[in-house]
Scaffold this motif. Structure first.
Motif, PDB file in Angstrom:
ATOM      1  N   ALA A 242       0.831  -1.207   0.000  1.00  0.00           N
ATOM      2  CA  ALA A 242       0.000   0.000   0.000  1.00  0.00           C
ATOM      3  C   ALA A 242       0.863   1.252   0.000  1.00  0.00           C
ATOM      4  CB  ALA A 242      -0.927   0.000   1.210  1.00  0.00           C
ATOM      5  N   SER A 243       2.029   1.184   0.661  1.00  0.00           N
ATOM      6  CA  SER A 243       2.905   2.354   0.699  1.00  0.00           C
ATOM      7  C   SER A 243       3.511   2.646  -0.663  1.00  0.00           C
ATOM      8  CB  SER A 243       4.029   2.134   1.720  1.00  0.00           C
ATOM      9  OG  SER A 243       4.925   1.136   1.279  1.00  0.00           O
ATOM     10  N   LEU A 244       3.427   1.688  -1.580  1.00  0.00           N
ATOM     11  CA  LEU A 244       3.971   1.872  -2.916  1.00  0.00           C
ATOM     12  C   LEU A 244       2.903   2.297  -3.916  1.00  0.00           C
ATOM     13  CD1 LEU A 244       6.189  -1.349  -3.001  1.00  0.00           C
ATOM     14  CD2 LEU A 244       6.843   0.945  -2.263  1.00  0.00           C
ATOM     15  N   GLU A 245       1.673   2.518  -3.427  1.00  0.00           N
ATOM     16  CA  GLU A 245       0.574   2.949  -4.288  1.00  0.00           C
ATOM     17  C   GLU A 245       0.251   4.411  -4.028  1.00  0.00           C
ATOM     18  OE1 GLU A 245      -0.491   1.050  -6.536  1.00  0.00           O
ATOM     19  OE2 GLU A 245       0.173  -0.944  -5.895  1.00  0.00           O
ATOM     20  N   LEU A 246      -0.251   5.083  -5.051  1.00  0.00           N
ATOM     21  CA  LEU A 246      -0.562   6.514  -4.937  1.00  0.00           C
ATOM     22  C   LEU A 246      -1.775   6.801  -4.078  1.00  0.00           C
ATOM     23  CD1 LEU A 246       0.046   8.128  -8.439  1.00  0.00           C
ATOM     24  CD2 LEU A 246       0.966   8.878  -6.262  1.00  0.00           C
ATOM     25  N   GLY A 247      -2.763   5.904  -4.119  1.00  0.00           N
ATOM     26  CA  GLY A 247      -3.997   6.195  -3.390  1.00  0.00           C
ATOM     27  C   GLY A 247      -4.691   7.415  -3.974  1.00  0.00           C
ATOM     28  N   PRO A 248      -5.187   8.327  -3.136  1.00  0.00           N
ATOM     29  CA  PRO A 248      -5.944   9.476  -3.641  1.00  0.00           C
ATOM     30  C   PRO A 248      -5.074  10.625  -4.141  1.00  0.00           C
ATOM     31  CG  PRO A 248      -5.864   9.550  -1.256  1.00  0.00           C
ATOM     32  CD  PRO A 248      -5.186   8.266  -1.657  1.00  0.00           C
ATOM     33  N   TYR A 249      -3.760  10.467  -4.118  1.00  0.00           N
ATOM     34  CA  TYR A 249      -2.866  11.578  -4.462  1.00  0.00           C
ATOM     35  C   TYR A 249      -2.496  11.560  -5.940  1.00  0.00           C
ATOM     36  CZ  TYR A 249      -2.450  11.971   0.582  1.00  0.00           C
ATOM     37  OH  TYR A 249      -2.729  12.119   1.915  1.00  0.00           O
ATOM     38  N   SER A 250      -2.073  12.718  -6.427  1.00  0.00           N
ATOM     39  CA  SER A 250      -1.691  12.848  -7.842  1.00  0.00           C
ATOM     40  C   SER A 250      -0.257  12.406  -8.083  1.00  0.00           C
ATOM     41  CB  SER A 250      -1.857  14.301  -8.298  1.00  0.00           C
ATOM     42  OG  SER A 250      -3.196  14.724  -8.157  1.00  0.00           O
ATOM     43  N   HIS A 251       0.587  12.579  -7.081  1.00  0.00           N
ATOM     44  CA  HIS A 251       2.003  12.233  -7.214  1.00  0.00           C
ATOM     45  C   HIS A 251       2.503  11.653  -5.895  1.00  0.00           C
ATOM     46  CE1 HIS A 251       1.374  15.527 -10.145  1.00  0.00           C
ATOM     47  NE2 HIS A 251       2.178  14.821 -10.900  1.00  0.00           N
TER      48      HIS A 251
END
Length: 609
Positions: A242-251
């Motif tokens: 999960a720490s390697l995914e962007l999630g709700p962020y653009s960058h």
């Protein structure tokens, strides 16, 4: 720099290679490629540009296989072309991927040309492929051919090697560049970073200097630099996908800026668990810290600026002299060594080559004790140090460091107070005060993050500029340096930082109405001095952008823009003021349309000189 991934399995490994290379994109690269053993040939797909372009080409070719290697390249020898992209293949029989720099490649190239080898690239890596092939075709096993070839290489390398007629073998070797082995069930892997193989396994072995590995589907065998069989410990990675995914962020940079309250809180918890006691830095610290006569900090880039900040803390709190040096400079000068000085290395990745080599040099000069402040467990620099403080920033993907920097500052602050305590300069009341400041730090950082809408408006004005000045005084001068670095590395706006008192000794000549001047102006003992320096700028028509504390009593006026951070938080103020300069750089880069997470020409993990 660059990234390596390799796999030997009982399933199609192309998706594993591609996914691994995508996970390694953050390290910085300009081309990507994979080579897969298909049975009758080693098939290779390489492309300049993003991994996605190479992925599409591999899909178009229907590439499949049970054994293969992949690579993302950051150009050193030779331009950014498909011919220079990895993997490199010798006579269709040996394929190699390589991180690092081979210093004697020209000598080896001439030798191999005399032996009949033709070169299609400008890279130092192609030398490795031909050298392995030369020994392999002479009758050696693939493992022995790699062993002999690496013994003739000078420089730094992490390599993965496959051979056309060895479908059940993957060989790897490491010297000076990070490489690990991933352990699976009926499959095994190599990678330069654990993130590349997390989808397949969490069980990893970190190779040591000079190790050579032989991987089959069922096992791994290693020899060390002395050619002796060796067993390395198996670690279970706690890195979260999960720490390697962007999630709700653009960058990723945006995500990591906003993760700082939690990263700081997690790192501070380590300090709160131990208190400002020597045990915070390892079992040996209790005997080492009381006898110190000084501190020497070695680091590069953003970590160097963290060290400059720490110099103020260590000297004022602990009463210990502290020198801070750029690692790449220190390692090449005739330095004086005092064995009673603690060498402190700072590196997010723990693999920064210049810092690692500077530590080795310090040891050679006679420094007996070394402390590593690092974000990656079991990386090379902590393993080479007798004292360690691990920050808990979590995975940092964006090339421009943010949360790693602020958590490094926490570790360095803890060192300063601990040294002060063991030297009798920090009493119980002062210790309690410093602990209280740490507890409140994440909240103050969150308040600073809430300034983002105002900073975005400033960024609109910055986006059309070509130059900027950053000013700070005292312990906030390194934050000005960090702000200038962030702005130039991701927005490509040329920016420089100066101690505000130095303005009149030269930089003031640059100031005019087209030169924005960013000022770090906390409500500390130097505030009035900073205000005087600001008047020097206004008198020359310069436009001021001031980050001031809530209680600094600044007011906006024509040509003077003010954003107020939280009330002055005391000794840890530099950490809070790092947040707005990070966000200014981020939003200026957005306005200019640059690649925020992967700025041109830069890499995340700098494992070459």
């Amino acid at each position: 720099m660059c990234g390596i991934v390799g796999a030997i399995a009982q399933r199609n490994i192309v998706p594993i290679l591609v996914e691994g290379l995508k996970r390694l994109e953050y390290r910085g690269y300009d081309s990507a490629g994979i080579a897969v053993l298909t049975g009758s040939e080693i098939r290779r797909v390489r492309r300049v540009g993003r991994v996605a372009e190479m992925e599409n080409a591999a899909a178009d070719e229907g590439l499949q296989g049970l054994l293969g290697i992949g690579h993302t390249r950051w150009a050193t020898h030779g331009g950014v072309t498909e011919f220079n992209a990895h993997p490199h293949i010798s006579f269709g029989q040996i394929a190699v991927v390589h991180n690092g720099i081979i210093e004697n490649h020209e000598e080896q190239r001439l030798r191999l040309k005399e032996l009949g080898y033709a070169f299609e690239s400008q890279t130092d890596t192609e030398v490795i492929a031909h050298l392995v092939h030369y020994y392999y075709q002479s009758g050696r096993s693939l493992f022995d051919a790699v062993k002999q070839a690496t013994r003739e290489l000078t420089g730094a390398y992490a390599i993965g090697v496959i051979a056309l007629d060895r479908p059940d073998e993957l060989v790897c070797a490491r010297m000076g560049c990070p490489l690990l082995v991933g352990l699976g069930e009926g499959e095994n892997f190599i990678a330069s970073d654990v993130s590349a193989i997390l989808s397949a396994t969490r069980r990893v072995i970190f190779l040591e200097e000079g190790d050579i590995g032989h991987l089959t589907r069922d096992g791994v065998k290693l020899i060390d630099k002395d050619d002796q069989p060796v067993t390395r410990p198996v670690h279970v990675s706690d890195v979260s996908l999960a720490s390697l995914e962007l999630g709700p962020y653009s960058h990723f940079m945006q995500k990591e800026i906003h993760e700082q309250p939690k990263a700081l809180s997690d790192t501070i918890d380590t300090v709160l668990d131990h208190g400002f006691n020597a045990s915070l830095f390892g079992d040996a610290a209790a005997s080492v810290l009381p006898q110190l006569q000084g501190v020497k900090i070695l680091a590069c880039g953003t970590s160097y600026y963290a060290g400059l900040t720490a110099k103020y803390w260590i000297e004022s709190i602990a009463g210990v002299s502290c020198d801070v040096e750029i690692a790449s400079e220190y390692r090449y000068r005739a330095a004086f060594a005092n064995p009673q000085h603690l060498v402190v290395t700072i590196s997010q990745s723990g693999e920064t080559l210049d810092t690692m080599e500077a530590l080795k040099y310090a040891r050679e000069l006679g420094h007996r004790h070394a402390l590593s402040i690092c974000n990656v467990r079991e990386s090379a620099i902590p393993r080479a140090s007798d004292l360690v403080f691990y920050t808990r920033a979590g995975a940092e993907i964006g090339v421009a460091s943010t949360k790693a920097f602020t958590t490094q500052l926490v570790g360095l602050f803890a060192l300063a107070v601990t040294l002060g305590k063991v030297r009798g300069r920090v009493d119980a009341a002062a210790e309690a005060q410093y602990l209280d400041e740490l507890r409140h730090l994440p909240g103050s950082v969150q308040h600073a993050l809430n300034l983002e809408p105002q900073i975005k408006l400033w960024a609109e004005q910055f986006s059309g500029k070509q130059h900027a000045l950053f000013l700070g005084r005292g312990v906030h001068y390194p934050i000005a340096l960090e702000g200038a670095l962030k702005l130039k590395e991701i927005s490509y706006i040329h920016a420089e930082a100066y101690p505000a008192g130095e303005l009149k000794h030269g930089p003031l000549a640059l100031v005019d109405d087209s030169m924005p001047v960013v000022v770090i102006a906390p409500n500390d003992s130097l505030l009035e001095k900073v205000k005087s320096n600001m008047q020097e700028v206004r008198a020359r028509g310069g436009e001021l952008f001031v980050f001031a504390d809530l209680d600094s009593h600044f007011s906006e006026s024509d040509g003077v823009h003010v954003i107020r951070t939280p009330r002055h938080v005391g000794t840890l103020s530099p950490v809070v003021h790092a947040i707005p300069v990070q966000m200014l750089a981020y939003h200026a880069a957005l306005q200019r349309g640059t690649d925020v997470d992967k700025p041109r020409n830069l890499a995340k993990s700098v494992t070459v000189e």
